[in-house]
Design a protein around this motif. Structure first.
Motif, mmCIF file in Angstrom:
data_model
loop_
_atom_site.group_PDB
_atom_site.id
_atom_site.type_symbol
_atom_site.label_atom_id
_atom_site.label_comp_id
_atom_site.label_asym_id
_atom_site.label_seq_id
_atom_site.Cartn_x
_atom_site.Cartn_y
_atom_site.Cartn_z
ATOM 1 N N GLN A 13 27.887 -19.032 0.366
ATOM 2 C CA GLN A 13 28.725 -17.877 0.666
ATOM 3 C C GLN A 13 30.183 -18.198 0.326
ATOM 4 O OE1 GLN A 13 28.565 -16.973 4.833
ATOM 5 N NE2 GLN A 13 29.401 -18.930 5.474
ATOM 6 N N LEU A 14 30.950 -17.151 0.079
ATOM 7 C CA LEU A 14 32.347 -17.300 -0.333
ATOM 8 C C LEU A 14 33.244 -17.342 0.896
ATOM 9 C CD1 LEU A 14 34.326 -17.353 -2.767
ATOM 10 C CD2 LEU A 14 34.507 -14.870 -2.491
ATOM 11 N N ASN A 15 34.101 -18.357 0.960
ATOM 12 C CA ASN A 15 35.096 -18.474 2.025
ATOM 13 C C ASN A 15 36.475 -18.319 1.407
ATOM 14 O OD1 ASN A 15 33.122 -19.194 4.047
ATOM 15 N ND2 ASN A 15 33.006 -21.190 3.055
ATOM 16 N N THR A 16 37.297 -17.483 2.000
ATOM 17 C CA THR A 16 38.629 -17.222 1.471
ATOM 18 C C THR A 16 39.687 -17.612 2.496
ATOM 19 O OG1 THR A 16 38.603 -14.935 2.275
ATOM 20 C CG2 THR A 16 37.793 -15.336 0.043
ATOM 21 N N ARG A 17 40.825 -18.053 1.997
ATOM 22 C CA ARG A 17 41.954 -18.419 2.866
ATOM 23 C C ARG A 17 43.244 -18.058 2.148
ATOM 24 N NH1 ARG A 17 44.964 -23.170 3.613
ATOM 25 N NH2 ARG A 17 43.662 -24.193 2.027
ATOM 26 N N GLN A 18 44.104 -17.301 2.796
ATOM 27 C CA GLN A 18 45.364 -16.855 2.194
ATOM 28 C C GLN A 18 46.515 -17.284 3.080
ATOM 29 O OE1 GLN A 18 45.483 -12.737 1.115
ATOM 30 N NE2 GLN A 18 47.629 -12.770 0.503
ATOM 31 N N GLU A 19 47.473 -17.967 2.480
ATOM 32 C CA GLU A 19 48.684 -18.400 3.177
ATOM 33 C C GLU A 19 49.896 -17.965 2.359
ATOM 34 O OE1 GLU A 19 48.457 -22.564 3.717
ATOM 35 O OE2 GLU A 19 46.745 -22.495 5.116
ATOM 36 N N ALA A 20 50.665 -17.069 2.928
ATOM 37 C CA ALA A 20 51.856 -16.532 2.239
ATOM 38 C C ALA A 20 51.450 -15.991 0.865
ATOM 39 C CB ALA A 20 52.936 -17.606 2.131
ATOM 40 N N GLN A 21 51.926 -16.608 -0.206
ATOM 41 C CA GLN A 21 51.625 -16.139 -1.558
ATOM 42 C C GLN A 21 50.620 -17.055 -2.262
ATOM 43 O OE1 GLN A 21 52.785 -13.220 -2.631
ATOM 44 N NE2 GLN A 21 53.782 -13.001 -0.639
ATOM 45 N N HIS A 22 49.804 -17.739 -1.473
ATOM 46 C CA HIS A 22 48.807 -18.655 -2.042
ATOM 47 C C HIS A 22 47.415 -18.229 -1.584
ATOM 48 C CE1 HIS A 22 47.585 -22.406 -3.968
ATOM 49 N NE2 HIS A 22 46.780 -22.622 -2.941
ATOM 50 N N TYR A 23 46.468 -18.261 -2.504
ATOM 51 C CA TYR A 23 45.117 -17.779 -2.232
ATOM 52 C C TYR A 23 44.110 -18.858 -2.635
ATOM 53 C CZ TYR A 23 41.355 -14.329 -1.827
ATOM 54 O OH TYR A 23 40.232 -13.636 -1.453
ATOM 55 N N GLU A 24 43.116 -19.083 -1.769
ATOM 56 C CA GLU A 24 42.091 -20.094 -2.048
ATOM 57 C C GLU A 24 40.712 -19.512 -1.762
ATOM 58 O OE1 GLU A 24 40.590 -24.529 -0.579
ATOM 59 O OE2 GLU A 24 42.432 -23.649 0.229
ATOM 60 N N GLN A 25 39.785 -19.725 -2.692
ATOM 61 C CA GLN A 25 38.391 -19.334 -2.525
ATOM 62 C C GLN A 25 37.529 -20.583 -2.675
ATOM 63 O OE1 GLN A 25 37.618 -15.267 -4.572
ATOM 64 N NE2 GLN A 25 39.251 -16.203 -5.793
ATOM 65 N N SER A 26 36.572 -20.739 -1.773
ATOM 66 C CA SER A 26 35.746 -21.939 -1.796
ATOM 67 C C SER A 26 34.290 -21.581 -1.490
ATOM 68 C CB SER A 26 36.247 -22.979 -0.791
ATOM 69 O OG SER A 26 36.215 -22.452 0.527
ATOM 70 N N PHE A 27 33.388 -22.364 -2.048
ATOM 71 C CA PHE A 27 31.958 -22.215 -1.808
ATOM 72 C C PHE A 27 31.292 -23.495 -2.279
ATOM 73 C CE2 PHE A 27 33.100 -20.469 -5.909
ATOM 74 C CZ PHE A 27 32.154 -21.027 -6.778
ATOM 75 N N SER A 28 29.989 -23.545 -2.201
ATOM 76 C CA SER A 28 29.218 -24.723 -2.656
ATOM 77 C C SER A 28 28.019 -24.259 -3.468
ATOM 78 C CB SER A 28 28.770 -25.572 -1.460
ATOM 79 O OG SER A 28 27.890 -24.821 -0.646
ATOM 80 N N LEU A 29 27.571 -25.135 -4.353
ATOM 81 C CA LEU A 29 26.391 -24.879 -5.161
ATOM 82 C C LEU A 29 25.383 -25.998 -4.930
ATOM 83 C CD1 LEU A 29 27.936 -23.670 -8.542
ATOM 84 C CD2 LEU A 29 26.819 -22.275 -6.797
ATOM 85 N N PRO A 30 24.089 -25.672 -4.854
ATOM 86 C CA PRO A 30 23.081 -26.701 -4.536
ATOM 87 C C PRO A 30 22.899 -27.685 -5.685
ATOM 88 C CG PRO A 30 22.009 -24.604 -5.038
ATOM 89 C CD PRO A 30 23.500 -24.333 -4.996
ATOM 90 N N LEU A 31 22.497 -28.887 -5.320
ATOM 91 C CA LEU A 31 22.202 -29.920 -6.298
ATOM 92 C C LEU A 31 20.769 -29.766 -6.799
ATOM 93 C CD1 LEU A 31 23.775 -33.002 -4.507
ATOM 94 C CD2 LEU A 31 24.764 -31.699 -6.376
ATOM 95 N N PRO A 32 20.457 -30.289 -7.974
ATOM 96 C CA PRO A 32 19.077 -30.234 -8.470
ATOM 97 C C PRO A 32 18.141 -31.010 -7.543
ATOM 98 C CG PRO A 32 20.597 -30.807 -10.232
ATOM 99 C CD PRO A 32 21.375 -30.874 -8.967
ATOM 100 N N THR A 33 16.962 -30.475 -7.311
ATOM 101 C CA THR A 33 15.988 -31.143 -6.446
ATOM 102 C C THR A 33 15.126 -32.109 -7.244
ATOM 103 O OG1 THR A 33 14.490 -29.275 -6.775
ATOM 104 C CG2 THR A 33 15.918 -29.238 -4.827
#
Length: 461
Positions: free
Chosen positions: A441-461
């Motif tokens: 899932q997408l996690n967002t964080r905004q501080e003043a004029q800075h924007y960050e989006q973070s998530f993870s992708l699974p590793l090969p099994t």
């Protein structure tokens, strides 16, 4: 551990603990009442023994004669142990065998409390067992107004304790407390099983039925069943809300099917209209590449993107002509660096126009498990949103690092307050949908004029 086992264990442990506490309180109360009753019953025992024996008057007494009298009295009353104390509590005479008396002094505090009329029971020292105090009766030995000593009678002799010890097991088997504890234990187990059966029939079975119905509805496109509403009072509010949810989903499915039919027709027409000019563009680009010996990166990128667009149009036409428009994602082990390179090549012209630097920090191991086309669309949307909202001459930083559940991905960029909003809401929904298919899932964080989006992708099994 499932709910039914926890319910049985919790109920059983709770009531067994209650039995132990109640049993302990009952034994304590029983011992308290017995001690108070014995001391009240024998309150005047020491005084009667003193008054009935002329050898205990004044200071002129014979210890051997007193010991003989004590022995005779203890034979007549084997539940008593008799001691003659001086004014300081020292034992001067007794009838106990040699070595039975473990202490030569008795505390005067309980004796004074007894003589002053304090409430019973009052426990005093037991000379034959210093670790256990017992109830007693005491009478002062007077000469005029002077107290010369005390006649100290312990109630509950050592012989009685030994006799009770040998009969403890038999007494336990026949005592009311043992029968009450056994009956309570049986009742507790019966109560636990009854609560479990009631919970199972009232809650667990209906919940399992609701779960099975939802699974069947999901397999059938959430088509409603006539028995969707349960006849269980406790679950009717939940079942009602689930019924409304399933009805809404069914209505949305019908609307989507209608809209999809129109979308397929429009898509076929649009794809046909686009394929002709796109084929012309590809022809011109290929002609330029043939006529020029020196390769041009911009022409190569344009030709590669135009070819990809042609493939996408062909796929869309094929999908639109099919009855089902849903395609299953093809998950496989992929090199994230290769996907990002294609996306960077696609987004570089727009980034160059705004002088935005696209910086990527890749780990050595960048393999992920996912669908290539979905991931390309994911990062294309991410970079498109970031470039659109970034100010001129700024940096869009993509950082990829190892995470406990896969590869952690973070995209950071500054925000230009004057940037056009575009369709960022739709792009975010597309991103969330793609990440959901990749168990993230997408996690967002905004501080003043800075924007960050973070998530993870699974590793090969």
């Amino acid at each position: 551990m499932n709910y039914k086992i926890r319910l049985v264990l919790l109920t059983g442990c709770w009531f067994i603990l209650s039995i132990l506490i109640i049993g302990s309180l009952f034994n304590y109360q029983q011992a308290y009442v017995e001690q108070r009753t014995q001391q009240n019953l024998h309150r005047e025992l020491a005084a009667h023994m003193r008054d009935d024996s002329p050898l205990m008057e004044g200071s002129d007494y014979n210890p051997k004669a007193l010991k003989s009298i004590f022995h005779t009295l203890m034979l007549l009353g084997p539940d008593f142990e008799i001691y003659f104390l001086d004014n300081d509590g020292n034992i001067k005479s007794h009838a106990a065998p040699e070595g039975k008396v473990l202490t030569q002094q008795v505390s005067l505090a309980p004796i004074n409390a007894f003589l002053s009329g304090k409430p019973f029971p009052i426990l005093g020292d037991n000379p034959r067992n210093t670790s256990h105090q017992k109830v007693f009766s005491v009478a002062p030995i007077m000469e005029g107004d002077t107290t010369l000593g005390y006649l100290y009678v312990v109630i509950g002799s050592e012989q009685r304790a030994l006799a009770a010890q040998f009969s403890d097991f038999d007494a336990l088997l026949h005592s009311p407390v043992a029968w009450v504890a056994a009956a309570a234990l049986v009742l507790v187990l019966g109560f636990s099983l009854s609560v479990y059966q009631l919970t199972k029939s009232t809650l667990l079975n209906p919940i399992r039925q609701v779960t099975q119905d939802l699974n069947k509805q999901a397999e059938n496109g959430y088509r409603l069943k006539p028995e969707a509403m349960l006849n269980v009072a406790e679950l009717k509010p939940i079942a009602k809300q689930m019924y409304l949810m399933a009805r809404t989903i069914s209505q949305q499915f019908l609307q989507l099917e209608h809209q999809e039919q129109k979308r397929r027709e429009l898509l076929v027409q649009l794809s046909h209209d686009l394929k002709t000019p796109l084929a012309s563009v590809l022809g011109y680009l290929e002609t330029w590449q043939i006529q020029n010996d020196q390769p041009d990166p911009l022409i190569n990128t344009a030709q590669r993107n135009a070819q990809k667009l042609s493939e996408l149009l062909s796929q869309q036409i094929d999908i639109a002509r099919q009855q089902s428009v849903m395609t299953e994602p093809k998950f496989e082990a992929l090199k994230l660096g290769h996907i990002l390179q294609d996306v960077i090549d696609t987004m570089q012209p727009e980034a160059s126009r705004k002088r935005v630097e696209l910086a990527i920090k890749l780990p050595k191991q960048d393999a992920v498990f996912g669908d290539r086309q979905l991931l390309q669309r994911l990062f294309t949307n991410l970079f498109d949103n970031a470039i659109r909202h970034a100010p001129f001459s700024s940096t869009v930083q993509l950082t990829i690092s190892a995470a406990p559940i896969g590869l952690g991905i973070s995209l950071e960029n500054d925000i230009d307050p004057q940037a056009p909003q575009g369709s960022m809401g739709l792009g975010t929904k597309i991103i969330q949908s793609i990440l959901m298919l990749h168990q993230s899932q997408l996690n967002t964080r905004q501080e003043a004029q800075h924007y960050e989006q973070s998530f993870s992708l699974p590793l090969p099994t």
